[in-house]
Design a protein around this motif. Structure first.
Motif, PDB file in Angstrom:
ATOM      1  N   MET A  56      62.495 -34.283 -48.597  1.00  0.00           N
ATOM      2  CA  MET A  56      61.284 -33.750 -49.223  1.00  0.00           C
ATOM      3  C   MET A  56      60.197 -34.825 -49.303  1.00  0.00           C
ATOM      4  O   MET A  56      59.018 -34.536 -49.085  1.00  0.00           O
ATOM      5  N   VAL A  57      60.579 -36.059 -49.607  1.00  0.00           N
ATOM      6  CA  VAL A  57      59.607 -37.152 -49.651  1.00  0.00           C
ATOM      7  C   VAL A  57      59.016 -37.375 -48.262  1.00  0.00           C
ATOM      8  O   VAL A  57      57.795 -37.528 -48.112  1.00  0.00           O
ATOM      9  N   LYS A  58      59.866 -37.360 -47.251  1.00  0.00           N
ATOM     10  CA  LYS A  58      59.395 -37.560 -45.873  1.00  0.00           C
ATOM     11  C   LYS A  58      58.416 -36.455 -45.467  1.00  0.00           C
ATOM     12  O   LYS A  58      57.379 -36.714 -44.863  1.00  0.00           O
ATOM     13  N   GLN A  59      58.730 -35.195 -45.823  1.00  0.00           N
ATOM     14  CA  GLN A  59      57.846 -34.078 -45.497  1.00  0.00           C
ATOM     15  C   GLN A  59      56.489 -34.257 -46.171  1.00  0.00           C
ATOM     16  O   GLN A  59      55.446 -34.003 -45.569  1.00  0.00           O
ATOM     17  N   ARG A  60      56.511 -34.706 -47.408  1.00  0.00           N
ATOM     18  CA  ARG A  60      55.255 -34.885 -48.129  1.00  0.00           C
ATOM     19  C   ARG A  60      54.430 -36.029 -47.554  1.00  0.00           C
ATOM     20  O   ARG A  60      53.208 -35.953 -47.510  1.00  0.00           O
ATOM     21  N   ARG A  61      55.097 -37.086 -47.095  1.00  0.00           N
ATOM     22  CA  ARG A  61      54.359 -38.189 -46.460  1.00  0.00           C
ATOM     23  C   ARG A  61      53.677 -37.710 -45.191  1.00  0.00           C
ATOM     24  O   ARG A  61      52.534 -38.085 -44.907  1.00  0.00           O
ATOM     25  N   ASP A  62      54.369 -36.882 -44.425  1.00  0.00           N
ATOM     26  CA  ASP A  62      53.768 -36.313 -43.218  1.00  0.00           C
ATOM     27  C   ASP A  62      52.563 -35.446 -43.583  1.00  0.00           C
ATOM     28  O   ASP A  62      51.518 -35.514 -42.929  1.00  0.00           O
ATOM     29  N   SER A  63      52.712 -34.642 -44.627  1.00  0.00           N
ATOM     30  CA  SER A  63      51.621 -33.769 -45.067  1.00  0.00           C
ATOM     31  C   SER A  63      50.421 -34.587 -45.528  1.00  0.00           C
ATOM     32  O   SER A  63      49.272 -34.223 -45.252  1.00  0.00           O
ATOM     33  N   ILE A  64      50.675 -35.683 -46.232  1.00  0.00           N
ATOM     34  CA  ILE A  64      49.581 -36.520 -46.724  1.00  0.00           C
ATOM     35  C   ILE A  64      48.752 -37.031 -45.560  1.00  0.00           C
ATOM     36  O   ILE A  64      47.515 -36.955 -45.589  1.00  0.00           O
ATOM     37  N   SER A  65      49.408 -37.526 -44.520  1.00  0.00           N
ATOM     38  CA  SER A  65      48.652 -38.052 -43.374  1.00  0.00           C
ATOM     39  C   SER A  65      47.851 -36.943 -42.696  1.00  0.00           C
ATOM     40  O   SER A  65      46.705 -37.156 -42.301  1.00  0.00           O
ATOM     41  N   GLN A  66      48.422 -35.752 -42.597  1.00  0.00           N
ATOM     42  CA  GLN A  66      47.700 -34.637 -41.981  1.00  0.00           C
ATOM     43  C   GLN A  66      46.503 -34.213 -42.842  1.00  0.00           C
ATOM     44  O   GLN A  66      45.419 -33.950 -42.317  1.00  0.00           O
ATOM     45  N   TYR A  67      46.707 -34.145 -44.156  1.00  0.00           N
ATOM     46  CA  TYR A  67      45.600 -33.768 -45.045  1.00  0.00           C
ATOM     47  C   TYR A  67      44.484 -34.800 -45.011  1.00  0.00           C
ATOM     48  O   TYR A  67      43.298 -34.453 -44.989  1.00  0.00           O
ATOM     49  N   GLU A  68      44.854 -36.083 -45.003  1.00  0.00           N
ATOM     50  CA  GLU A  68      43.828 -37.125 -44.977  1.00  0.00           C
ATOM     51  C   GLU A  68      43.069 -37.117 -43.663  1.00  0.00           C
ATOM     52  O   GLU A  68      41.855 -37.328 -43.648  1.00  0.00           O
ATOM     53  N   ASN A  69      43.758 -36.854 -42.557  1.00  0.00           N
ATOM     54  CA  ASN A  69      43.080 -36.769 -41.263  1.00  0.00           C
ATOM     55  C   ASN A  69      42.125 -35.585 -41.210  1.00  0.00           C
ATOM     56  O   ASN A  69      41.120 -35.620 -40.511  1.00  0.00           O
ATOM     57  N   GLU A  79      50.212 -33.846 -53.022  1.00  0.00           N
ATOM     58  CA  GLU A  79      51.434 -34.303 -52.364  1.00  0.00           C
ATOM     59  C   GLU A  79      51.862 -35.673 -52.904  1.00  0.00           C
ATOM     60  O   GLU A  79      53.054 -35.921 -53.107  1.00  0.00           O
ATOM     61  N   ILE A  80      50.905 -36.548 -53.148  1.00  0.00           N
ATOM     62  CA  ILE A  80      51.201 -37.880 -53.697  1.00  0.00           C
ATOM     63  C   ILE A  80      51.840 -37.746 -55.076  1.00  0.00           C
ATOM     64  O   ILE A  80      52.811 -38.441 -55.395  1.00  0.00           O
ATOM     65  N   ALA A  81      51.313 -36.838 -55.892  1.00  0.00           N
ATOM     66  CA  ALA A  81      51.876 -36.619 -57.223  1.00  0.00           C
ATOM     67  C   ALA A  81      53.298 -36.072 -57.130  1.00  0.00           C
ATOM     68  O   ALA A  81      54.177 -36.459 -57.914  1.00  0.00           O
ATOM     69  N   GLU A  82      53.543 -35.179 -56.171  1.00  0.00           N
ATOM     70  CA  GLU A  82      54.891 -34.628 -55.989  1.00  0.00           C
ATOM     71  C   GLU A  82      55.867 -35.720 -55.545  1.00  0.00           C
ATOM     72  O   GLU A  82      57.010 -35.762 -56.014  1.00  0.00           O
ATOM     73  N   ILE A  83      55.433 -36.613 -54.675  1.00  0.00           N
ATOM     74  CA  ILE A  83      56.292 -37.723 -54.248  1.00  0.00           C
ATOM     75  C   ILE A  83      56.673 -38.583 -55.440  1.00  0.00           C
ATOM     76  O   ILE A  83      57.832 -38.988 -55.584  1.00  0.00           O
ATOM     77  N   ALA A  84      55.715 -38.847 -56.320  1.00  0.00           N
ATOM     78  CA  ALA A  84      55.993 -39.681 -57.495  1.00  0.00           C
ATOM     79  C   ALA A  84      57.076 -39.046 -58.360  1.00  0.00           C
ATOM     80  O   ALA A  84      57.968 -39.735 -58.859  1.00  0.00           O
ATOM     81  N   VAL A  85      57.029 -37.727 -58.531  1.00  0.00           N
ATOM     82  CA  VAL A  85      58.032 -37.036 -59.342  1.00  0.00           C
ATOM     83  C   VAL A  85      59.385 -37.053 -58.641  1.00  0.00           C
ATOM     84  O   VAL A  85      60.413 -37.345 -59.263  1.00  0.00           O
ATOM     85  N   ILE A  86      59.407 -36.768 -57.355  1.00  0.00           N
ATOM     86  CA  ILE A  86      60.665 -36.734 -56.604  1.00  0.00           C
ATOM     87  C   ILE A  86      61.327 -38.111 -56.605  1.00  0.00           C
ATOM     88  O   ILE A  86      62.538 -38.227 -56.767  1.00  0.00           O
ATOM     89  N   GLN A  87      60.528 -39.161 -56.466  1.00  0.00           N
ATOM     90  CA  GLN A  87      61.083 -40.506 -56.422  1.00  0.00           C
ATOM     91  C   GLN A  87      61.700 -40.924 -57.753  1.00  0.00           C
ATOM     92  O   GLN A  87      62.525 -41.833 -57.782  1.00  0.00           O
ATOM     93  N   ASP A  88      61.331 -40.257 -58.841  1.00  0.00           N
ATOM     94  CA  ASP A  88      61.962 -40.540 -60.137  1.00  0.00           C
ATOM     95  C   ASP A  88      63.457 -40.248 -60.091  1.00  0.00           C
ATOM     96  O   ASP A  88      64.222 -40.831 -60.858  1.00  0.00           O
TER      97      ASP A  88
END
Length: 148
Positions: A56-69, A79-88
């Motif tokens: 799930m973290v990997k998917q969100r990192r991919d999404s972040i790069s696509q959204y920023e592009n 997506e960044i906020a979701e990664i922070a929660v998942i990484q907890d």
């Protein structure tokens, strides 16, 4: 305490605290776990939960790069906020030195001498770094070590 119980308790805490963003991310995690359990008709263990969280973290990192592009920073921030929660819920990340040490240990354990042995080395490393390091980065370190 199992990972699923920890997630359930965290969801209750987020509900009590009225933390909608954290609650939403935890529900996404639980939904993915439930989907896997239903699809495969199994009751997953903590190792599989960690694999799901890592994915799930990997998917969100991919999404972040696509959204920023695409210039959609507001979606990337979600997506960044979701990664922070998942990484907890993931174990503490490995340092570069720890990863390098694991790579060298695995290479010597297998007796790897060339790229042909990369699968054996990664087979040993994958369970050790699951949820604690990016598997792609570890793979790059293994390639560099085997090519030198």
């Amino acid at each position: 305490m199992s990972m699923k119980t920890t997630l359930k308790d965290a969801m209750k805490e987020a509900m009590r605290a009225k933390d909608k963003n954290r609650l939403s991310a935890i529900r996404l995690v639980q939904a993915e776990i439930k989907r896997v359990e239903v699809d495969e008709r199994i009751d997953i263990d903590d190792a599989r939960v960690l694999a799901i969280l890592d994915k799930m973290v990997k998917q969100r990192r991919d999404s972040i790069s696509q959204y920023e592009n695409a210039g959609r920073q507001e979606l990337a921030d979600i997506e960044i906020a979701e990664i922070a929660v998942i990484q907890d819920f993931l174990p503490t990340a490995l340092t570069e030195a720890e990863i390098a040490e694991l790579v060298q240990s695995a290479i010597s354990q297998v007796g790897a001498a060339s790229m042909a042995d990369m699968g054996k080395v990664m087979g040993i490393l994958r369970p050790q770094v699951q949820g604690r390091a990016d598997t792609g980065a570890v793979s790059g370190l293994v390639k560099a070590a085997l090519n030198s």
